[in-house]
Design an enzyme around this catalytic site. Structure first.
Site, PDB file in Angstrom:
ATOM      1  N   PHE A  76       0.849  -1.186   0.000  1.00  0.00           N
ATOM      2  CA  PHE A  76       0.000   0.000   0.000  1.00  0.00           C
ATOM      3  C   PHE A  76       0.885   1.237   0.000  1.00  0.00           C
ATOM      4  O   PHE A  76       2.101   1.137   0.132  1.00  0.00           O
ATOM      5  CB  PHE A  76      -0.924   0.010   1.216  1.00  0.00           C
ATOM      6  CG  PHE A  76      -0.189  -0.093   2.537  1.00  0.00           C
ATOM      7  CD1 PHE A  76       0.416   1.011   3.113  1.00  0.00           C
ATOM      8  CD2 PHE A  76      -0.102  -1.300   3.209  1.00  0.00           C
ATOM      9  CE1 PHE A  76       1.091   0.932   4.319  1.00  0.00           C
ATOM     10  CE2 PHE A  76       0.572  -1.398   4.423  1.00  0.00           C
ATOM     11  CZ  PHE A  76       1.167  -0.283   4.973  1.00  0.00           C
ATOM     12  N   SER A 107       6.117   2.070  11.138  1.00  0.00           N
ATOM     13  CA  SER A 107       6.297   0.958  10.216  1.00  0.00           C
ATOM     14  C   SER A 107       4.994   0.680   9.484  1.00  0.00           C
ATOM     15  O   SER A 107       3.951   1.263   9.790  1.00  0.00           O
ATOM     16  CB  SER A 107       6.744  -0.296  10.969  1.00  0.00           C
ATOM     17  OG  SER A 107       5.667  -0.824  11.723  1.00  0.00           O
ATOM     18  N   LYS A 108       5.039  -0.234   8.537  1.00  0.00           N
ATOM     19  CA  LYS A 108       3.856  -0.569   7.754  1.00  0.00           C
ATOM     20  C   LYS A 108       2.744  -1.160   8.615  1.00  0.00           C
ATOM     21  O   LYS A 108       1.568  -1.105   8.250  1.00  0.00           O
ATOM     22  CB  LYS A 108       4.225  -1.568   6.641  1.00  0.00           C
ATOM     23  CG  LYS A 108       5.055  -0.963   5.525  1.00  0.00           C
ATOM     24  CD  LYS A 108       5.272  -1.966   4.409  1.00  0.00           C
ATOM     25  CE  LYS A 108       6.008  -1.334   3.240  1.00  0.00           C
ATOM     26  NZ  LYS A 108       6.200  -2.282   2.114  1.00  0.00           N
ATOM     27  N   ARG A 109       3.108  -1.753   9.740  1.00  0.00           N
ATOM     28  CA  ARG A 109       2.113  -2.418  10.583  1.00  0.00           C
ATOM     29  C   ARG A 109       1.465  -1.478  11.600  1.00  0.00           C
ATOM     30  O   ARG A 109       0.523  -1.855  12.277  1.00  0.00           O
ATOM     31  CB  ARG A 109       2.761  -3.594  11.327  1.00  0.00           C
ATOM     32  CG  ARG A 109       3.221  -4.710  10.408  1.00  0.00           C
ATOM     33  CD  ARG A 109       3.928  -5.793  11.173  1.00  0.00           C
ATOM     34  NE  ARG A 109       5.156  -5.296  11.779  1.00  0.00           N
ATOM     35  CZ  ARG A 109       6.322  -5.203  11.128  1.00  0.00           C
ATOM     36  NH1 ARG A 109       6.403  -5.565   9.866  1.00  0.00           N
ATOM     37  NH2 ARG A 109       7.392  -4.741  11.749  1.00  0.00           N
ATOM     38  N   ASP A 110       1.961  -0.267  11.711  1.00  0.00           N
ATOM     39  CA  ASP A 110       1.443   0.648  12.725  1.00  0.00           C
ATOM     40  C   ASP A 110       0.103   1.252  12.303  1.00  0.00           C
ATOM     41  O   ASP A 110      -0.180   1.425  11.113  1.00  0.00           O
ATOM     42  CB  ASP A 110       2.444   1.775  12.995  1.00  0.00           C
ATOM     43  CG  ASP A 110       3.667   1.291  13.745  1.00  0.00           C
ATOM     44  OD1 ASP A 110       3.532   0.348  14.554  1.00  0.00           O
ATOM     45  OD2 ASP A 110       4.768   1.833  13.519  1.00  0.00           O
TER      46      ASP A 110
END
Length: 447
Positions: free
Chosen positions: A14, A219-222
């Protein structure tokens, strides 16, 4: 100088909020200087990149209003950009990269080893003159001192990031590379590649990182890392643009809300801050609420109806005037459009449940005769407008010897299922006499 900048995302998932800000800074600088903004998709890693991920990036940039200025003309008859410039795709430029690799090989600045092609890196420190960070002297690390050379082309023939990045910047005449500070470690390699190709490098400007509220790198997961989140949760693109530009840039004014035209007029790299920026979701929600309040009514109604539709609330079953009047009671009260189904969805869904804690507090035996008395007053009200309803409730409260709030809270819960929401008297006026009394009867049946 005709400023030429680029945004070069890799389509591997994304669009990260940091990438969106990088695109925005490049776009604003191009528009401020009358320059050119180029979109370039770094998709040479075929195993990781997908067309779906490319579409996510393109849709996000279009949603933000960041239009790019040049590229191959779209030939996809079903595509949204038919007849317009599409982005450049690095996967379609292999011949260009190969030509430059051959130049480096011929000059002795590249060589083949174990099936890969490597660049012969300088053994001397490299000085980076950055427009934001300042002058940085890049020394070789102990590990690099043993072998500072790096791969240009993998054994499978795929060119790597360092090569395609520099070659495309050279071929496209990029004058300024505006990117995240995490890329600063790559810049010494890129400067040496430009030098090896006898080409002047662009000016580099490494913008500060975006951190979480606790100071850790986002990060991408945040939470909040994906731009898609804001598109789906009812944020306005103009609000997100305004917020993102303030993450690392200072307008030197004691204000925070700027139109797009004002941002274009004021944006300059000299005002980009040196320190990292912390992402504040509360502030973004406040700013989005300010933009929602300022929307013209027609646009608010359109966006609000779409937000309800996404949540499975069908407004099409109701007369347009009813929908508009209902939504008007919600206008100016929301931080994001995603809050609307919970805030005002009761107009269109009825009351299917009551807030448990509020029901325990307000649906109590002593309130039953009070609400029955209030129901009779509402049924007999000479008109069913907000002013008349308010007067009827206050008169009933006075007759009962209680404060109006004693009636307001259970009545609101009966009408909406919630303990908060639009103005009680106005929402009852929208619902009308029959619906209001029916909902009050349903609540009384619970006692």
């Amino acid at each position: 100088m005709n400023v030429r900048v680029r945004f070069a995302p890799s389509p591997t998932g994304f669009l990260h909020i940091g990438g969106a800000r990088t695109a925005l800074f490049n776009w604003l600088y191009a528009r401020h200087t009358g320059g050119t903004f180029i979109l370039r998709i770094e998709d040479t890693d075929i195993a990781r990149n997908t067309r779906a991920a490319v579409d996510v990036i393109l849709d996000a940039l279009r949603w933000l209003g960041l239009d790019w200025d040049e590229g191959p003309l779209s030939s996809d008859p079903a595509g949204p950009s038919q007849g317009a410039h599409g982005p450049y795709f690095q996967s379609q430029r292999r011949a260009i990269y190969q030509r430059h690799v051959e130049r480096l090989l011929a000059r002795g600045r590249a060589y083949e080893e174990d099936g890969v092609i490597k660049f012969r890196m300088t053994r001397e420190p490299v000085v980076i003159d950055d427009l934001i960070v300042g002058q940085v002297r890049r020394e070789l690390t102990d590990r690099e001192a043993l072998d500072p050379d790096f791969i240009l082309v993998r054994s499978d023939g795929q060119p790597v990031f360092h090569l395609v990045n520099v070659v495309d910047d050279l071929e496209m005449g990029i004058t300024h590379v505006i990117r995240g500070e995490d890329h600063l470690s790559n810049t010494a390699k890129h400067l040496e590649l430009f030098r090896a190709l006898d080409a002047p490098p662009p000016r580099y400007a490494h913008i500060p990182l975006i951190l979480n509220a606790d100071g850790t790198k986002m990060s991408k997961r945040d939470t909040g890392a994906s731009l898609t989140t804001y598109m789906e949760e009812g944020y306005l693109p103009e609000a997100l643009v305004n917020y993102l530009v303030l993450l690392g840039w200072s307008p030197k004014e004691n204000r925070e809300l700027f139109s797009r035209a004002e941002l274009i007029e004021r944006f300059d790299l000299s005002r980009v801050l040196r320190h990292n920026a912390r992402f504040d979701m509360t502030k973004l929600q406040w700013m989005n609420g300010e933009y929602l309040r300022a929307l013209p009514p027609e646009r608010f109604y359109e966006l609000a109806a779409a937000a309800l539709q996404r949540a499975g609330v069908d407004t099409g079953r109701f007369p347009p005037d009813y929908v508009r009047t209902a939504l008007e009671t919600c206008r100016g009260k929301l931080r994001t459009l995603a809050e609307l189904p919970a805030y005002g969805g009761f107009y269109f869904t009825g009351v299917t449940a009551y807030e448990a804690e509020a029901a325990v507090k307000h649906f109590v035996p002593e309130n039953r005769p009070r609400l029955e008395r209030l129901r009779a007053a509402l049924a007999a009200a000479p008109a069913f407008d907000a002013a008349t309803l308010e007067a009827a409730l206050k008169a009933t409260a006075a007759e009962l010897g209680v404060k109006p709030a004693v009636l307001v809270h259970p009545l609101r819960l009966a009408c909406t299922g919630r303990s908060s929401g639009p103005s009680l008297y106005h929402l009852m006026e929208v619902l009308g006499r029959d619906e209001t009394l029916a909902r009050l009867d349903a609540a009384l049946a619970r006692f």
